[in-house]
Design an enzyme around this catalytic site. Sequence first.
Site, PDB file in Angstrom:
ATOM      1  N   ARG A 215       0.686  -1.176   0.013  1.00  0.00           N
ATOM      2  CA  ARG A 215       0.014  -0.204  -0.421  1.00  0.00           C
ATOM      3  C   ARG A 215       0.948   1.370  -0.184  1.00  0.00           C
ATOM      4  O   ARG A 215       1.684   0.911   1.136  1.00  0.00           O
ATOM      5  CB  ARG A 215      -1.199   0.173   1.303  1.00  0.00           C
ATOM      6  CG  ARG A 215      -1.864  -1.323   1.284  1.00  0.00           C
ATOM      7  CD  ARG A 215      -3.175  -0.453  -0.174  1.00  0.00           C
ATOM      8  NE  ARG A 215      -4.658  -1.396   0.066  1.00  0.00           N
ATOM      9  CZ  ARG A 215      -3.961  -2.204  -0.962  1.00  0.00           C
ATOM     10  NH1 ARG A 215      -3.132  -2.870  -1.414  1.00  0.00           N
ATOM     11  NH2 ARG A 215      -5.039  -3.536  -0.887  1.00  0.00           N
TER      12      ARG A 215
ATOM     13  N   GLU B 141      -5.272   6.540  -5.749  1.00  0.00           N
ATOM     14  CA  GLU B 141      -5.610   5.443  -7.064  1.00  0.00           C
ATOM     15  C   GLU B 141      -6.926   5.976  -7.142  1.00  0.00           C
ATOM     16  O   GLU B 141      -8.245   5.157  -6.899  1.00  0.00           O
ATOM     17  CB  GLU B 141      -5.078   3.961  -7.062  1.00  0.00           C
ATOM     18  CG  GLU B 141      -4.057   3.988  -5.804  1.00  0.00           C
ATOM     19  CD  GLU B 141      -3.434   2.489  -5.631  1.00  0.00           C
ATOM     20  OE1 GLU B 141      -4.961   1.598  -5.670  1.00  0.00           O
ATOM     21  OE2 GLU B 141      -2.905   2.452  -5.407  1.00  0.00           O
TER      22      GLU B 141
ATOM     23  N   HIS C  13      -1.924  -0.953  -9.979  1.00  0.00           N
ATOM     24  CA  HIS C  13      -2.221  -1.893  -8.755  1.00  0.00           C
ATOM     25  C   HIS C  13      -2.314  -3.260  -9.389  1.00  0.00           C
ATOM     26  O   HIS C  13      -2.983  -3.071  -9.790  1.00  0.00           O
ATOM     27  CB  HIS C  13      -2.521  -1.088  -8.270  1.00  0.00           C
ATOM     28  CG  HIS C  13      -3.557  -1.383  -6.808  1.00  0.00           C
ATOM     29  ND1 HIS C  13      -3.937  -1.177  -5.967  1.00  0.00           N
ATOM     30  CD2 HIS C  13      -3.322  -2.583  -6.559  1.00  0.00           C
ATOM     31  CE1 HIS C  13      -3.796  -1.848  -4.414  1.00  0.00           C
ATOM     32  NE2 HIS C  13      -3.394  -2.575  -4.758  1.00  0.00           N
TER      33      HIS C  13
END
Length: 358
Positions: free
Chosen positions: A273, A302, A324
Amino acid sequence: MSSPSSNISLAILDDYPGIAPKHFSHLSELKIDSYPETLNAAKQEGIDALVKRLQPYQVISTMRERTAFPAELQSQLPNLKLLLTTGPRNASIDLEAASKQNIVVTGTVGGKPKKPENFSTDDVPPPPEGNSVNQHSWALLLGLCARLARDDSALKNDPQAWQSGLAIPLGGKVLGLVGLGKLGTLMAKTAVQGFGMTVIAWSANLDQDKADKAAEGAGLAKGTFKAVTKDELFRQADVLSLQLVLSERSKGIVGERELGMMKESALLLNISRGGLIDEAALLKVLKEGRIRGAALDVFWEEPLPADSPWRSKDFKSEVVLSPHMGYVNAGTMNKWYEEQAENVERWLRGEELSNRMN
């Protein structure tokens, strides 16, 4: 458990590849709409846009930690009864607020699809030893070491480009892990068996006994993983990888001080993260070239906004980015949506739901 009324509408959020609708299409009671673009609920304009978009819906399908559901948003969705997310937890949903609003939140556990005949072999989730997050971690790290992104761009854009830099060998180097849980252990095992690396690790609760048990659980000899202090980890690691869950305790656990202890030749990998690292401090280190490079799959906001500093080319360190993608494979995603659809069926029948979070 709620007994739904007729004319039920379902909003599918954050489904970038567009694979969710097929899992819900057999539910004729539902009116289904898809909104693949994520709106930022951390900003007031994002909250306002989400309220306008989602007010009609009784059921919402969302992907873990894409669209956030803070209390302010939930309080303005009076029709929402069932909020479906993926994975066993979702830190971006205010569960206490959901309970107060009588919104049931459910997650997923993953595994093998019940109807694999509906999909290709690519749609079957990988086994634990072939974990896709571990695979993507190594893809990013190896891409960084081999200069793949830089050289690929150069070869495609410069007719004279050829061998403009040096690759980084990993054999015999030190892998430092911030966290030695399931994913950290998988990465450590790959490092030892695949590249002959030495593994050191640190976390607030890690000691040598736990490190030994992790090694033996991975089929490696006792002592293969060495528990060290936080300072030792940052000073000794040639590759530093973050393997922690983001929480209030772990937020910003890597700051200016820790980054300042790293070797100039070190590489940083974060596939956990973004919030684990002080973003401003990391940007400064990379723009000044104070470490060799970084590979990142996760970010502080994001999707990355158009004006994100991470879209800059102004880095002296080598920087490789991916959007991601650690968990984004067909097998995992299809299984998650299959579980969501099963819970919608149960809800429509007034039955108890699986994997409730609140």
